[in-house]
Write a protein that holds these residues in place. Structure first.
Motif, PDB file in Angstrom:
ATOM      1  N   LYS A 173       0.838  -1.213   0.000  1.00  0.00           N
ATOM      2  CA  LYS A 173       0.000   0.000   0.000  1.00  0.00           C
ATOM      3  C   LYS A 173       0.867   1.254   0.000  1.00  0.00           C
ATOM      4  N   GLY A 176       2.481   1.977  -3.159  1.00  0.00           N
ATOM      5  CA  GLY A 176       1.477   2.582  -4.027  1.00  0.00           C
ATOM      6  C   GLY A 176       1.352   4.075  -3.805  1.00  0.00           C
ATOM      7  N   LYS A 180       1.835   6.778  -6.705  1.00  0.00           N
ATOM      8  CA  LYS A 180       0.753   7.732  -6.989  1.00  0.00           C
ATOM      9  C   LYS A 180       1.269   9.165  -6.988  1.00  0.00           C
ATOM     10  N   TYR A 192      -1.780  -1.295  -5.084  1.00  0.00           N
ATOM     11  CA  TYR A 192      -3.008  -1.266  -4.287  1.00  0.00           C
ATOM     12  C   TYR A 192      -3.847  -2.525  -4.514  1.00  0.00           C
ATOM     13  N   SER A 195      -2.337  -5.384  -2.663  1.00  0.00           N
ATOM     14  CA  SER A 195      -2.606  -5.193  -1.242  1.00  0.00           C
ATOM     15  C   SER A 195      -4.058  -5.545  -0.935  1.00  0.00           C
ATOM     16  N   ALA A 211      -7.611  -0.046   1.213  1.00  0.00           N
ATOM     17  CA  ALA A 211      -7.241  -0.254  -0.189  1.00  0.00           C
ATOM     18  C   ALA A 211      -8.261   0.391  -1.131  1.00  0.00           C
ATOM     19  N   ASN A 214      -7.561   4.067  -1.131  1.00  0.00           N
ATOM     20  CA  ASN A 214      -6.376   4.395  -1.927  1.00  0.00           C
ATOM     21  C   ASN A 214      -6.680   4.358  -3.429  1.00  0.00           C
ATOM     22  N   LEU A 215      -7.424   3.350  -3.853  1.00  0.00           N
ATOM     23  CA  LEU A 215      -7.807   3.258  -5.270  1.00  0.00           C
ATOM     24  C   LEU A 215      -8.746   4.406  -5.643  1.00  0.00           C
TER      25      LEU A 215
END
Length: 256
Positions: A173, A176, A180, A192, A195, A211, A214-215
């Protein structure tokens, strides 16, 4: 009894039964506090073990300030030099983790470096990886993406070496996050997604929500607002059900 309860919960807060364990710790928190106060006067090592075992509870349930206070007092105790190195290391690592979550990057780095050195010297791969993850976070929030990438990759390797799947998911994560912020969205989505798959395997609802959040942020940054909303909405709902005030705040911010 309460030390054993906290230590039993520690292994469950990232799994499928986490909601029940978070509620149980919350219900028993006055007793945990009383036990910690008693232990400081009778067995400092066990007081440190209790504080460190609550590592995930402190930020999730909004007790960051109190958790840091417990650890600061315990680590400043004149008997600290008599404490077994790995007990001290876990306490330092937790203190660094909590300082990081309150934005005290200097203290987070200081405690985490000390914890990492002790863990490495005594072959505690997971404790070393935990500290390295926090050091990566410090570098990340200082916009030193190269150092953050290095720390997170090292943490990932150490978690893999001891088959700590929850740690692997966390390191992925964080890698990621770096991808990003560097604008490497496809790479970030890959981290992500891996994860997220691990979190689902573990039955970690909080990790799944993280997760998804985050996405959602990546989708937002790519101006895919329907997708961002679609991902952030279940994330916020899960955080709310789990009583994770920090996670909920982030998810609501993205929805806004």
């Amino acid at each position: 009894y309460y030390l054993a309860l906290a230590q039993a919960a520690e292994g469950e807060l990232g799994g499928s039964d986490q909601e029940r364990w978070f509620r149980r710790l919350e219900r028993e928190f006055a007793n945990l506090r009383a036990a910690a106060e008693w232990l400081v006067g009778h067995d400092l090592a066990d007081a440190l073990r209790l504080s460190a075992a609550l590592r995930q509870f402190w930020p999730t349930r909004g007790y960051l300030h109190e958790g840091r206070g417990w650890l600061a007092a315990q680590l400043a105790d004149p008997r600290i030099g008599e404490i077994p190195p790995l007990v001290r290391a876990r306490a330092l690592g937790t203190a660094g983790f909590l300082a990081f979550h309150q934005g005290d990057l200097d203290q987070a780095a200081e405690h985490s470096r000390a914890a990492e050195a002790l863990c490495r010297a005594h072959a505690d791969a997971q404790g070393s990886a935990d500290a390295m993850l926090t050091l990566g976070g410090v570098a990340y929030y200082r916009n030193d993406y190269a150092a953050a990438q290095t720390h997170y990759a090292e943490a990932l390797a150490r978690y893999r070496s001891c088959a700590a799947r929850a740690g692997v998911a966390s390191a992925l994560k964080n890698l990621g996050l770096v991808a990003k912020d560097r604008g490497n969205y496809a790479e970030a989505i890959g981290y992500y997604a891996e994860s997220l798959a691990l979190r689902r395997e573990l039955g970690d609802r909080r990790g799944v929500a993280q997760a998804q959040f985050n996405l959602a942020v990546v989708a937002y940054w790519q101006a895919d607002y329907p997708r961002a909303f679609e991902l952030a909405q279940p994330s916020a709902a899960t955080y709310r059900e789990l009583g994770d005030s920090m996670g909920l705040a982030y998810a609501l911010d993205t929805l806004g």
